[in-house]
Write an enzyme that holds these catalytic residues in place. Structure first.
Site, mmCIF file in Angstrom:
data_model
loop_
_atom_site.group_PDB
_atom_site.id
_atom_site.type_symbol
_atom_site.label_atom_id
_atom_site.label_comp_id
_atom_site.label_asym_id
_atom_site.label_seq_id
_atom_site.Cartn_x
_atom_site.Cartn_y
_atom_site.Cartn_z
ATOM 1 N N CYS A 90 -3.419 -16.652 -16.944
ATOM 2 C CA CYS A 90 -3.088 -15.747 -18.053
ATOM 3 C C CYS A 90 -3.270 -16.388 -19.423
ATOM 4 C CB CYS A 90 -1.663 -15.249 -17.881
ATOM 5 S SG CYS A 90 -1.352 -14.601 -16.215
ATOM 6 N N CYS A 126 7.571 -4.457 -17.542
ATOM 7 C CA CYS A 126 6.450 -5.231 -16.984
ATOM 8 C C CYS A 126 5.147 -4.856 -17.695
ATOM 9 C CB CYS A 126 6.271 -4.922 -15.504
ATOM 10 S SG CYS A 126 7.723 -5.223 -14.477
ATOM 11 N N SER A 127 4.231 -5.816 -17.793
ATOM 12 C CA SER A 127 2.894 -5.498 -18.293
ATOM 13 C C SER A 127 2.094 -4.855 -17.158
ATOM 14 C CB SER A 127 2.199 -6.755 -18.808
ATOM 15 O OG SER A 127 2.181 -7.767 -17.815
ATOM 16 N N HIS A 138 -2.309 -6.321 -20.114
ATOM 17 C CA HIS A 138 -2.569 -7.761 -19.976
ATOM 18 C C HIS A 138 -3.875 -8.004 -19.224
ATOM 19 C CE1 HIS A 138 -2.103 -11.947 -19.455
ATOM 20 N NE2 HIS A 138 -1.301 -11.968 -18.414
#
Lengths: 142, 389
Positions: free
Chosen positions: B86, B209-210, B336
């Site tokens: 990430c 949450c993404s 994301h």
């Protein structure tokens, strides 16, 4: 044919594929083992074939007790990868001073708490592409 | 070392996109070149592409060359791909920074791109399991949500942090995203919506949450002389740091609510920039889950350890508070797309420090921070300044 072919999510556990095969051999017999560095005698989790502390690549296999306690846990309800179902109890288990990441099988999520006693419960998963049985080091409430 | 600055930035629309991997590269590249008309593709000496899993999602390797050709860039000084899960985008920015600071290049593009959504949704989630240890973690079905849930459980038990405090971060970032036309989510969210959304991994609910998102972002980075020739308002890289506690969950600090690597990275970056946490006006932090933003407040020094919950609930991380955190909507609101996230964070700080962020503008933003992580034990922090310092 389906659109995608899922990759095999499980490790190749036999002696043809990994230096850690003894771990899986013992696991199939109901024993939880790990490596102790032959150089500095450090106990590792997970088992490893190279010691990041002293640089040795010789190691001995040591059986752990197979009984531990829940150090931390969470219950995943949805959003699991293809091939896995929820609810799934993920846990960090404290065992012989080591932290072991695993799942609790057949556990009622409402009955899991930090400090709960658990014991090893080897989980048989899909055979490897050569047809050999495979096991993961899962736990259940004691 | 030479001074280094951002001189251009552009972002594609983020979301579940009807677009190919290459389409996303074209969109971000076009937006970035449009932001600095004096630069043509042939002027760019280097390209670094942050991208995590095109081998899985586009059946494609050899990414930097593909992107260079797509954009008409002919690298003469640097061409590379960065993969650090990430944090791949910010790790790419650090490579470009180092090359330019060392005098090996004068103008480099860093582009982040990911096409995560697949025709079958469960495949996209399966692919995310490549980011944790296959043999000891992913084989159990582990992906990111349970990891961060462990941190949330611990933070709630130790500091009395509440579900409502976590939900406040979801509300804030969804609300911010509603002012960002490139964000995945555009509708905002109320506290009741966040608290009523479905449970993903206890105690993290969907709106904390993404999501799984497609997108790309690009920035142009230049040496001091080149930067001053290209724009009146360069945004200077003042500090950069990376620190790691570990990869596997069982290698991290035993208290999952305590992320010492983030504190170390932050202190190194502040020291390099000659600033402190109190000087930061605007911060893009890695809210892959609400608990991650809450712990980041603490480890970045915006508040004390254990105070992240009240800090969020009192609005101190919002407009009118101590520091505006995630004005573009964060990962929760924007989505994301792994490799694109760190680059999109830099693009937002670029706009904020130039005073060009429109409805999202943080007042008088002079110092900006980005925080990008890959798991709970691996952190990258960048400090940007309106002044060269």
């Amino acid at each position: 044919m389906t659109y995608f072919r899922a990759t095999d999510p499980f490790p190749l556990e036999s002696a043809d594929h990994t230096k850690l095969h003894e771990f899986y051999t013992r696991l199939a017999a109901g024993r939880l083992a790990t490596t102790r560095c032959a150089g500095c005698r450090r106990l590792a989790w997970p088992p490893r074939a190279f010691c990041g502390e002293c640089g040795a690549d010789r190691f001995d296999w040591v059986d752990l007790s197979g009984e531990g306690t829940v150090h931390a846990f969470t219950v995943q309800e949805t959003g699991l990868p293809a091939g896995f179902q929820g609810p799934r109890v993920f846990a960090i288990v404290k065992i012989d001073g080591l932290r072991v990441f695993s799942i609790l099988v057949d556990a009622d999520p409402a009955k899991v708490a930090i400090g709960s006693a658990v014991r090893l419960s080897p989980l048989r998963v899909a055979d490897d592409p050569g047809g050999s049985a495979r096991w993961l080091p899962a736990f259940r409430l004691a | 070392m030479r001074k280094v600055a951002l001189v251009g930035a552009g972002v594609s629309r983020f979301g579940v996109r009807k677009a190919s991997y290459r389409d996303l590269i074209w969109e971000a590249g076009k937006a970035c070149f449009d932001s600095v008309p004096a630069v043509k593709p042939k002027d760019v000496e280097g390209l670094v592409v942050g991208s995590v899993m095109p081998e899985r999602t586009a059946f494609q390797s050899h990414i930097s060359s593909l992107a260079a050709e797509a954009l008409g860039i002919r690298p003469s000084a640097l061409s590379a791909r960065t993969e650090h899960m990430c944090a791949s985008g910010t790790v790419g920015i650090r490579y470009a920074y180092a090359f330019i600071a060392a005098g090996l290049a004068d103008l480099v593009m860093v582009l982040g791109v990911e096409k995560l959504n697949q025709p079958a949704g469960e495949e996209a989630i399966l692919n995310m399991g490549t980011g944790v240890d296959r043999e000891w973690e992913a084989s159990f079905g582990l992906t990111a949500p349970p990891c961060f849930a462990l941190a949330a459980q611990r933070h709630m038990a130790q500091y009395g942090t509440t579900e409502e405090q976590l939900a406040r971060i979801g509300v804030k970032n969804h609300t911010h995203a509603s002012k960002n036309p490139n964000a995945h989510f555009q509708k905002g969210a109320t506290l009741a919506q966040v608290l009523g959304s479905r449970m993903i991994s206890s105690p993290l609910r969907l709106f904390m949450c993404s999501p799984i998102t497609d997108g790309a972002a690009a920035v142009l980075i230049a040496s001091e002389d080149r930067a001053r020739s290209l724009t009146d308002k360069p945004v200077w890289i003042r500090g950069t740091a990376q620190a790691l506690d570990g990869f596997q969950l069982t290698s991290l600090h035993e208290d999952y609510a305590h992320w010492p690597a983030l504190a170390r990275a932050a202190q190194s970056a502040y020291r390099m920039a000659g600033v402190t946490a109190r000087d930061v006006n605007v911060a893009e932090v890695h809210d892959c889950f609400a608990i991650a933003e809450l712990i980041a407040y603490e480890e970045l020094g915006f508040c004390g350890k254990g105070e992240g919950g009240p800090f969020a609930a009192q609005g101190r991380s919002d407009y009118g508070g101590d520091v505006v955190v995630n004005p573009r909507g964060g990962l929760i609101g924007c989505g994301h797309p792994l490799g694109a996230t760190g680059v999109a964070q830099a693009a937002e700080v670029y706009a904020q420090l130039r005073g060009e962020a429109g409805a999202r503008q943080a007042p008088d933003a002079a110092i900006g921070l980005t925080h990008n992580n890959s798991g709970m034990g691996e952190h990258v922090v960048m400090i940007y300044g309106r002044d060269a310092g």
